[in-house]
Write a protein that holds these residues in place. Structure first.
Motif, PDB file in Angstrom:
ATOM      1  N   LEU A 110       0.829  -1.203   0.000  1.00 46.05           N
ATOM      2  CA  LEU A 110       0.000   0.000   0.000  1.00 46.05           C
ATOM      3  C   LEU A 110       0.865   1.255   0.000  1.00 46.05           C
ATOM      4  O   LEU A 110       0.639   2.183  -0.785  1.00 46.05           O
ATOM      5  CB  LEU A 110      -0.935  -0.003   1.211  1.00 46.05           C
ATOM      6  CG  LEU A 110      -1.741   1.272   1.463  1.00 46.05           C
ATOM      7  CD1 LEU A 110      -2.650   1.595   0.287  1.00 46.05           C
ATOM      8  CD2 LEU A 110      -2.553   1.131   2.751  1.00 46.05           C
ATOM      9  N   LEU A 111       1.877   1.289   0.859  1.00 39.72           N
ATOM     10  CA  LEU A 111       2.738   2.467   0.918  1.00 39.72           C
ATOM     11  C   LEU A 111       3.546   2.636  -0.360  1.00 39.72           C
ATOM     12  O   LEU A 111       3.768   3.765  -0.811  1.00 39.72           O
ATOM     13  CB  LEU A 111       3.646   2.403   2.136  1.00 39.72           C
ATOM     14  CG  LEU A 111       2.913   2.539   3.467  1.00 39.72           C
ATOM     15  CD1 LEU A 111       3.872   2.349   4.632  1.00 39.72           C
ATOM     16  CD2 LEU A 111       2.187   3.866   3.569  1.00 39.72           C
ATOM     17  N   ALA A 112       3.970   1.544  -0.972  1.00 33.15           N
ATOM     18  CA  ALA A 112       4.681   1.640  -2.250  1.00 33.15           C
ATOM     19  C   ALA A 112       3.745   2.156  -3.342  1.00 33.15           C
ATOM     20  O   ALA A 112       4.138   3.003  -4.158  1.00 33.15           O
ATOM     21  CB  ALA A 112       5.261   0.281  -2.641  1.00 33.15           C
ATOM     22  N   ALA A 113       2.515   1.686  -3.365  1.00 33.28           N
ATOM     23  CA  ALA A 113       1.543   2.161  -4.349  1.00 33.28           C
ATOM     24  C   ALA A 113       1.222   3.634  -4.111  1.00 33.28           C
ATOM     25  O   ALA A 113       1.048   4.401  -5.073  1.00 33.28           O
ATOM     26  CB  ALA A 113       0.263   1.318  -4.286  1.00 33.28           C
ATOM     27  N   ALA A 114       1.155   4.052  -2.852  1.00 36.73           N
ATOM     28  CA  ALA A 114       0.905   5.458  -2.531  1.00 36.73           C
ATOM     29  C   ALA A 114       2.060   6.326  -3.020  1.00 36.73           C
ATOM     30  O   ALA A 114       1.836   7.398  -3.613  1.00 36.73           O
ATOM     31  CB  ALA A 114       0.692   5.640  -1.031  1.00 36.73           C
ATOM     32  N   ALA A 115       3.281   5.887  -2.790  1.00 32.41           N
ATOM     33  CA  ALA A 115       4.442   6.648  -3.253  1.00 32.41           C
ATOM     34  C   ALA A 115       4.459   6.724  -4.779  1.00 32.41           C
ATOM     35  O   ALA A 115       4.712   7.786  -5.359  1.00 32.41           O
ATOM     36  CB  ALA A 115       5.734   6.017  -2.737  1.00 32.41           C
ATOM     37  N   GLU A 116       4.158   5.619  -5.428  1.00 28.01           N
ATOM     38  CA  GLU A 116       4.113   5.604  -6.894  1.00 28.01           C
ATOM     39  C   GLU A 116       3.050   6.561  -7.419  1.00 28.01           C
ATOM     40  O   GLU A 116       3.276   7.304  -8.373  1.00 28.01           O
ATOM     41  CB  GLU A 116       3.838   4.186  -7.388  1.00 28.01           C
ATOM     42  CG  GLU A 116       3.866   4.050  -8.896  1.00 28.01           C
ATOM     43  CD  GLU A 116       3.620   2.619  -9.341  1.00 28.01           C
ATOM     44  OE1 GLU A 116       2.983   2.453 -10.398  1.00 28.01           O
ATOM     45  OE2 GLU A 116       4.053   1.687  -8.650  1.00 28.01           O
ATOM     46  N   ALA A 117       1.896   6.568  -6.786  1.00 28.66           N
ATOM     47  CA  ALA A 117       0.830   7.482  -7.200  1.00 28.66           C
ATOM     48  C   ALA A 117       1.247   8.931  -6.989  1.00 28.66           C
ATOM     49  O   ALA A 117       1.070   9.774  -7.871  1.00 28.66           O
ATOM     50  CB  ALA A 117      -0.456   7.178  -6.431  1.00 28.66           C
ATOM     51  N   ALA A 118       1.830   9.231  -5.822  1.00 27.70           N
ATOM     52  CA  ALA A 118       2.190  10.608  -5.492  1.00 27.70           C
ATOM     53  C   ALA A 118       3.287  11.149  -6.400  1.00 27.70           C
ATOM     54  O   ALA A 118       3.308  12.353  -6.696  1.00 27.70           O
ATOM     55  CB  ALA A 118       2.607  10.709  -4.032  1.00 27.70           C
ATOM     56  N   VAL A 119       4.184  10.287  -6.859  1.00 22.49           N
ATOM     57  CA  VAL A 119       5.211  10.719  -7.806  1.00 22.49           C
ATOM     58  C   VAL A 119       4.550  11.302  -9.063  1.00 22.49           C
ATOM     59  O   VAL A 119       5.070  12.236  -9.667  1.00 22.49           O
ATOM     60  CB  VAL A 119       6.167   9.552  -8.159  1.00 22.49           C
ATOM     61  CG1 VAL A 119       6.986   9.844  -9.401  1.00 22.49           C
ATOM     62  CG2 VAL A 119       7.084   9.248  -6.987  1.00 22.49           C
ATOM     63  N   GLY A 120       3.384  10.786  -9.406  1.00 19.99           N
ATOM     64  CA  GLY A 120       2.671  11.270 -10.579  1.00 19.99           C
ATOM     65  C   GLY A 120       1.850  12.530 -10.347  1.00 19.99           C
ATOM     66  O   GLY A 120       1.291  13.082 -11.303  1.00 19.99           O
ATOM     67  N   PHE A 121       1.757  13.013  -9.112  1.00 20.48           N
ATOM     68  CA  PHE A 121       1.004  14.236  -8.822  1.00 20.48           C
ATOM     69  C   PHE A 121       1.893  15.433  -9.145  1.00 20.48           C
ATOM     70  O   PHE A 121       3.002  15.555  -8.609  1.00 20.48           O
ATOM     71  CB  PHE A 121       0.592  14.315  -7.351  1.00 20.48           C
ATOM     72  CG  PHE A 121      -0.327  13.223  -6.864  1.00 20.48           C
ATOM     73  CD1 PHE A 121      -1.043  12.414  -7.737  1.00 20.48           C
ATOM     74  CD2 PHE A 121      -0.480  13.012  -5.514  1.00 20.48           C
ATOM     75  CE1 PHE A 121      -1.887  11.421  -7.261  1.00 20.48           C
ATOM     76  CE2 PHE A 121      -1.327  12.031  -5.024  1.00 20.48           C
ATOM     77  CZ  PHE A 121      -2.027  11.236  -5.914  1.00 20.48           C
ATOM     78  N   GLU A 122       1.407  16.314  -9.959  1.00 19.40           N
ATOM     79  CA  GLU A 122       2.187  17.467 -10.379  1.00 19.40           C
ATOM     80  C   GLU A 122       2.631  18.322  -9.190  1.00 19.40           C
ATOM     81  O   GLU A 122       1.825  18.724  -8.354  1.00 19.40           O
ATOM     82  CB  GLU A 122       1.369  18.338 -11.340  1.00 19.40           C
ATOM     83  CG  GLU A 122       2.155  19.475 -11.918  1.00 19.40           C
ATOM     84  CD  GLU A 122       1.382  20.277 -12.944  1.00 19.40           C
ATOM     85  OE1 GLU A 122       1.757  21.424 -13.167  1.00 19.40           O
ATOM     86  OE2 GLU A 122       0.402  19.734 -13.503  1.00 19.40           O
ATOM     87  N   GLY A 123       3.940  18.558  -9.120  1.00 19.32           N
ATOM     88  CA  GLY A 123       4.499  19.440  -8.103  1.00 19.32           C
ATOM     89  C   GLY A 123       4.679  18.841  -6.726  1.00 19.32           C
ATOM     90  O   GLY A 123       5.162  19.510  -5.815  1.00 19.32           O
ATOM     91  N   ILE A 124       4.318  17.581  -6.528  1.00 15.70           N
ATOM     92  CA  ILE A 124       4.427  16.965  -5.202  1.00 15.70           C
ATOM     93  C   ILE A 124       5.806  16.334  -5.046  1.00 15.70           C
ATOM     94  O   ILE A 124       6.238  15.528  -5.861  1.00 15.70           O
ATOM     95  CB  ILE A 124       3.314  15.922  -4.975  1.00 15.70           C
ATOM     96  CG1 ILE A 124       1.945  16.583  -5.032  1.00 15.70           C
ATOM     97  CG2 ILE A 124       3.529  15.182  -3.653  1.00 15.70           C
ATOM     98  CD1 ILE A 124       1.720  17.661  -3.980  1.00 15.70           C
TER      99      ILE A 124
END
Length: 177
Positions: A110-124
């Motif tokens: 879950l935490l790895a998937a969250a990090a992967e998702a957040a990398v794709g958020f612009e400017g985060i």
């Protein structure tokens, strides 16, 4: 079998009920997700409604992990900062894995998937989360790459005479991009 993660799933009654059941089951098993046991889905519903309203306004996003049967087995809600000096990081709230799936590595997934998702958020550039002291959660998050960056002693009152530390953890995403 690993969980299947979906960012921003369509919220229908089945997902809503799955989220409520997960939240109640995690809380009643001793999980530190904003409530103390015993709790019912009805008691959690107003908080979930607030999360869903924030999602509809674009202030939150939802990551859901489903098990092999399609049941909601894990979640994390991303909350975006509105303060102009803090828009470069995101909060991760209500991080949960169903008790029947704990010990299978799904929390790390879950935490790895969250990090992967957040990398794709612009400017985060980073994820912050808080956890309740006294349960060893900070050690788990640290083993997943998070660093403890703050602690407020006794900030969380679980019950009379049972105050816990509020621990802030940070995961820089720059090394993951």
């Amino acid at each position: 079998m690993p969980l299947t993660f979906t960012l921003d799933p369509s919220v229908d009654p089945a997902l809503r009920d799955g989220l409520l059941d997960l939240w109640a089951d995690v809380t009643n098993a001793g999980g530190a997700v904003g409530f103390v046991p015993p709790v019912t889905a009805d008691a959690i519903r107003p908080e979930l409604v607030r999360h869903l309203a924030a999602m509809s306004e674009g202030r939150m996003r939802l990551l859901v992990g489903r098990d092999e049967e399609g049941a909601v087995a894990a979640t994390g809600f991303f909350a975006f900062n509105t303060h102009r000096l803090m828009t470069h990081w995101v909060w991760l709230y209500t991080v949960m894995v169903h008790p029947k799936h704990q010990g299978k590595g799904y929390g790390r997934d879950l935490l790895a998937a969250a990090a992967e998702a957040a990398v794709g958020f612009e400017g985060i550039e980073a994820i912050r989360l808080t956890c309740r002291g006294g349960l060893g959660l900070e050690r788990f998050y640290a083993s997943c790459g998070y660093k403890e960056v703050g602690r407020v002693p006794g900030a969380i009152r679980v019950g009379p005479g049972d105050d816990r530390d509020d621990i802030t953890m940070l995961l820089p995403l720059t090394r993951l991009a």
